[in-house]
Design a protein around this motif. Sequence first.
Motif, PDB file in Angstrom:
ATOM      1  N   UNK A 195       0.586  -1.718  -0.500  1.00 15.86           N
ATOM      2  CA  UNK A 195       0.081  -0.285  -0.130  1.00 15.86           C
ATOM      3  C   UNK A 195       1.295   1.201  -0.092  1.00 15.86           C
ATOM      4  N   UNK A 196       0.599   1.944  -1.475  1.00 20.07           N
ATOM      5  CA  UNK A 196       1.064   3.300  -1.157  1.00 20.07           C
ATOM      6  C   UNK A 196       0.382   4.707   0.094  1.00 20.07           C
ATOM      7  N   UNK A 197       1.256   4.920   0.948  1.00 16.59           N
ATOM      8  CA  UNK A 197       0.432   6.139   1.702  1.00 16.59           C
ATOM      9  C   UNK A 197       0.663   7.406   1.464  1.00 16.59           C
ATOM     10  N   UNK A 198      -0.015   7.952   0.300  1.00 15.58           N
ATOM     11  CA  UNK A 198       0.565   9.251   0.033  1.00 15.58           C
ATOM     12  C   UNK A 198       0.234  10.501   1.531  1.00 15.58           C
ATOM     13  N   UNK A 199       0.985  11.246   1.416  1.00 12.25           N
ATOM     14  CA  UNK A 199       0.906  12.051   2.356  1.00 12.25           C
ATOM     15  C   UNK A 199       1.867  13.096   2.653  1.00 12.25           C
ATOM     16  N   UNK A 236       4.922   8.222   1.231  1.00 18.77           N
ATOM     17  CA  UNK A 236       5.567   9.210   0.164  1.00 18.77           C
ATOM     18  C   UNK A 236       5.336  10.255   0.567  1.00 18.77           C
ATOM     19  N   UNK A 237       5.966  11.754   0.401  1.00 15.82           N
ATOM     20  CA  UNK A 237       5.226  13.061   0.574  1.00 15.82           C
ATOM     21  C   UNK A 237       6.307  13.953  -0.110  1.00 15.82           C
ATOM     22  N   UNK A 258      11.835   9.241  -0.938  1.00 14.37           N
ATOM     23  CA  UNK A 258      12.387  10.646  -1.215  1.00 14.37           C
ATOM     24  C   UNK A 258      12.020  11.498  -2.356  1.00 14.37           C
ATOM     25  N   UNK A 259      11.918  12.133  -2.147  1.00 15.12           N
ATOM     26  CA  UNK A 259      12.557  12.942  -3.418  1.00 15.12           C
ATOM     27  C   UNK A 259      13.688  13.668  -3.379  1.00 15.12           C
ATOM     28  N   UNK A 260      13.371  14.220  -4.962  1.00 13.38           N
ATOM     29  CA  UNK A 260      14.148  14.354  -5.675  1.00 13.38           C
ATOM     30  C   UNK A 260      15.594  16.037  -4.988  1.00 13.38           C
ATOM     31  N   UNK A 261      14.664  16.885  -4.326  1.00 12.92           N
ATOM     32  CA  UNK A 261      16.283  17.324  -3.815  1.00 12.92           C
ATOM     33  C   UNK A 261      16.985  17.691  -3.225  1.00 12.92           C
ATOM     34  N   UNK A 262      17.361  16.570  -2.815  1.00 11.97           N
ATOM     35  CA  UNK A 262      17.507  16.783  -1.835  1.00 11.97           C
ATOM     36  C   UNK A 262      19.373  15.494  -2.579  1.00 11.97           C
ATOM     37  N   UNK A 263      20.574  15.514  -1.438  1.00 11.87           N
ATOM     38  CA  UNK A 263      21.135  14.075  -2.417  1.00 11.87           C
ATOM     39  C   UNK A 263      21.267  12.836  -1.340  1.00 11.87           C
ATOM     40  N   UNK A 264      21.096  11.795  -2.453  1.00  6.19           N
ATOM     41  CA  UNK A 264      21.179  10.708  -2.115  1.00  6.19           C
ATOM     42  C   UNK A 264      21.543  10.045  -0.972  1.00  6.19           C
ATOM     43  N   UNK A 265      23.435  10.382  -1.453  1.00  8.62           N
ATOM     44  CA  UNK A 265      23.918  10.303  -0.525  1.00  8.62           C
ATOM     45  C   UNK A 265      23.450  10.396   1.097  1.00  8.62           C
ATOM     46  N   UNK A 266      23.359  11.282   1.262  1.00  6.20           N
ATOM     47  CA  UNK A 266      23.265  12.551   2.377  1.00  6.20           C
ATOM     48  C   UNK A 266      22.081  11.733   2.934  1.00  6.20           C
TER      49      UNK A 266
END
Length: 342
Positions: A195-199, A236-237, A258-266
């Motif tokens: 189940x995708x929980x959208x928030x 997901x938010x 996670x969104x695309x405006x943050x480094x995945x490494x971090x």
Amino acid sequence: MAYSGVINDVRTCVNLSIPQRVPIFALDEQFNVRMHGITYAEYTYEVDKMVNCEIEMVKKFDYDWVYLNPDDYIEFEPLGVKTKGAKNIPLTGYKYLPACEDTLKNLKFPNFKKDGRMLAFLEAISRIKEKLGDTVCLAGRVAAPFSSVTLLYGVENGLILLFENPELFKETANFFVEFMIEWGKAQIQAGADAIWVGDCVASSGFISSSHYAEFALPGVLRLNEALKKEGFVFYHAGESSLTHLESMANSYPDVLSIGGKIGLNKVKETVGKRVCLMGNIKGIEVLQRGSPEEVERETMRIMEIGKKGGGYIFNSEEGIPYQTPEENVKIMMQTAKKHSLY
């Protein structure tokens, strides 16, 4: 074609271990509709076309999942929310319920097998599962309690309650905890693996971390805990704030998108030590607007960061836009598959 080990690989990722290979997902419903040659209105209202679209697009693009989410209002229309859309635009709300005690007092769970589009949605899940079996991870969807309040009352009126009548907000969210537990269970019983929980309205674009902790976290924690007993929970938010992501991890989903405006490494170095992650490739900037070469480079970069040490599922950060070039999605999928093995 998607592969029979995907459910085990998702489970391994959830356990923060190294799978056979990284599952490859994409938030693809609008793009899929265009590729299948039907209108979004047909996809929304005609079960046969929705089912055939998803099955054929798995075959065409080699997705490892089916994400069934025509719009956010399937469970809100039976409560009285009025919606409208267009030929190729998903339904959205235009008339909401009054944000008052009387509304809350009169709320009742709809009949999942009779009201609105709910039965058709459950039927689509069952038919896709029957056809594709465990070669894909089949995801249904619910709205998280916080976002549910704003889908019922409207975003502006819902958020005003945080200041003018916080108890009404919390009581309405409590109603939706129980509602979404039952609605999610119905989808899992119909055949959904997850189940995708959208928030999205609980993201840092709308509320502070302190408001998240007080108003969003308690309800989604209860929801996630209940649904995890039945299947996988993907939360997901569209979030790119590390502070918010750390708070969202406290809702203990199986997977945190996670969104695309943050480094995945971090995120891997912090939140990724506590919960499996998915996402991060940008839908508009990269997939829709990028060149094929840029798509290939970014897909490879994200995959290599994400899969290190396990606990990662490849996915787009948000929905892949309707007009995204077919070649870009093919390159993303082919590149991701090529680099998904350990």
